[in-house]
Design an enzyme around this catalytic site. Sequence first.
Site, PDB file in Angstrom:
ATOM      1  N   ASP A  45       0.751   6.106   0.610  1.00 13.90           N
ATOM      2  CA  ASP A  45       1.083   4.945  -0.060  1.00 13.90           C
ATOM      3  C   ASP A  45      -0.318   4.315  -0.193  1.00 13.90           C
ATOM      4  OD1 ASP A  45       0.874   4.076   2.528  1.00 13.90           O
ATOM      5  OD2 ASP A  45       2.831   2.812   2.170  1.00 13.90           O
ATOM      6  N   SER A  46      -1.452   4.923   0.531  1.00 18.74           N
ATOM      7  CA  SER A  46      -2.754   4.351   0.337  1.00 18.74           C
ATOM      8  C   SER A  46      -3.063   4.335  -0.995  1.00 18.74           C
ATOM      9  CB  SER A  46      -3.835   5.359   0.948  1.00 18.74           C
ATOM     10  OG  SER A  46      -3.311   6.799   0.991  1.00 18.74           O
ATOM     11  N   ASP A  84       4.884   9.613   1.264  1.00 17.74           N
ATOM     12  CA  ASP A  84       5.179   8.380   1.952  1.00 17.74           C
ATOM     13  C   ASP A  84       6.306   7.684   1.347  1.00 17.74           C
ATOM     14  OD1 ASP A  84       3.304   7.997   4.101  1.00 17.74           O
ATOM     15  OD2 ASP A  84       1.992   7.045   2.891  1.00 17.74           O
ATOM     16  N   LYS A 112       7.450  10.830   5.111  1.00 14.17           N
ATOM     17  CA  LYS A 112       6.869   9.993   5.974  1.00 14.17           C
ATOM     18  C   LYS A 112       7.392   8.255   6.214  1.00 14.17           C
ATOM     19  CE  LYS A 112       2.190   9.078   6.586  1.00 14.17           C
ATOM     20  NZ  LYS A 112       2.123   7.595   6.454  1.00 14.17           N
ATOM     21  N   GLU A 114       7.043   4.813   8.262  1.00 12.26           N
ATOM     22  CA  GLU A 114       6.306   4.033   9.165  1.00 12.26           C
ATOM     23  C   GLU A 114       7.324   3.025  10.073  1.00 12.26           C
ATOM     24  OE1 GLU A 114       3.311   1.358   7.438  1.00 12.26           O
ATOM     25  OE2 GLU A 114       2.530   3.026   6.186  1.00 12.26           O
ATOM     26  N   GLU A 181      -2.099   6.448  13.813  1.00 11.54           N
ATOM     27  CA  GLU A 181      -3.006   6.207  13.058  1.00 11.54           C
ATOM     28  C   GLU A 181      -3.711   4.785  14.011  1.00 11.54           C
ATOM     29  OE1 GLU A 181      -2.426   4.843   8.977  1.00 11.54           O
ATOM     30  OE2 GLU A 181      -4.383   3.910   8.760  1.00 11.54           O
TER      31      GLU A 181
HETATM   32  O1  KIV Z   1      -1.245   6.436   3.073  1.00 12.42           O
HETATM   33  C1  KIV Z   1      -2.114   7.170   3.646  1.00 12.42           C
HETATM   34  O2  KIV Z   1      -2.892   7.592   3.205  1.00 12.42           O
HETATM   35  C2  KIV Z   1      -1.388   7.308   5.070  1.00 12.42           C
HETATM   36  C3  KIV Z   1      -2.408   8.051   6.214  1.00 12.42           C
HETATM   37  C4  KIV Z   1      -3.536   7.477   6.309  1.00 12.42           C
HETATM   38  C5  KIV Z   1      -1.954   8.605   7.169  1.00 12.42           C
HETATM   39  O3  KIV Z   1      -0.607   7.085   5.546  1.00 12.42           O
HETATM   40 NA    NA Z   2       0.803   5.471   4.226  1.00 14.27          NA
END
Ligand code: KIV
Ligand code: NA
Length: 264
Positions: A45-46, A84, A112, A114, A181
Amino acid sequence: MKKITITDLITWKQQGQKFASLTAYDASFAQLFEQQDVPVLLVGDSLGMVLQGKSDTLSVSVDELAYHTRCVRAGSPNSLLMADMPFMSCATPEQACTNAAALIKAGANMVKVEGGSWLVDTVKMLTERAVPVCAHLGLTPQSVNIFGGFKVQGREEEKAEQMVADAVALEKAGAQIIVLECVPASLAKRITETVSVPVIGIGAGGDTDGQILVMHDMLGVSANYMPKFSKNYLAETGDARAAVAKYVQEVASGEFPGSAHTFK
Ligand code: KIV
Ligand code: NA
């Protein structure tokens, strides 16, 4: 590259063979990464920050993650592809199931999430329904407004103990990978040795089983910003393919991350 599965990652952990991973958002880079033998890709989600120019990840939707997951899967059929679960997509275990299904149907092999022990029921429910889960601890960017900024997590003894307990609880609930992280290297080492699932670090020192970087950071294209824990491999090599190859090789040899990229 042959098809990568969680079994490969567990074997590498047991053999002490470090592995590299990268974020990816489109088919072209995903294909380049696969050609350079990057075994694990993450549609992060970056993307809200590096693709959309936002200052955090909070506005990213499940639909956007699913779209980019389809793009990445088209370019990389063989990587272990994680996607994510964005902000509020796990508000309840039932919502998590619906949203995770969309990402798995888009081509992800794993989702993934959080957060810590509060996610135990969600991780259990997803895993029982055949959705593999990676748990993300430490600086979880969706909590930026709780943390009061993007800050290293787990420096205080009490918070460090909580993070170890969270990792153990999430593994027990079924999580098959843990991402750490921005945590002190000593804490990441302890968690990596405590759990039997592979641990992938970003800003977590050199003792995790794998490393991950945001592709824009490792190519140095995030205009005026380079996190302390990242490294500009394009500047060193002058070529995107060579940059990725060097990153993969430096992770395998243990050269990256060095102490300059690590929080004490
Ligand atoms: O969204 C992302 O890029 C991430 C990584 C930094 C692990 O969650
Ligand atoms: Na992320």
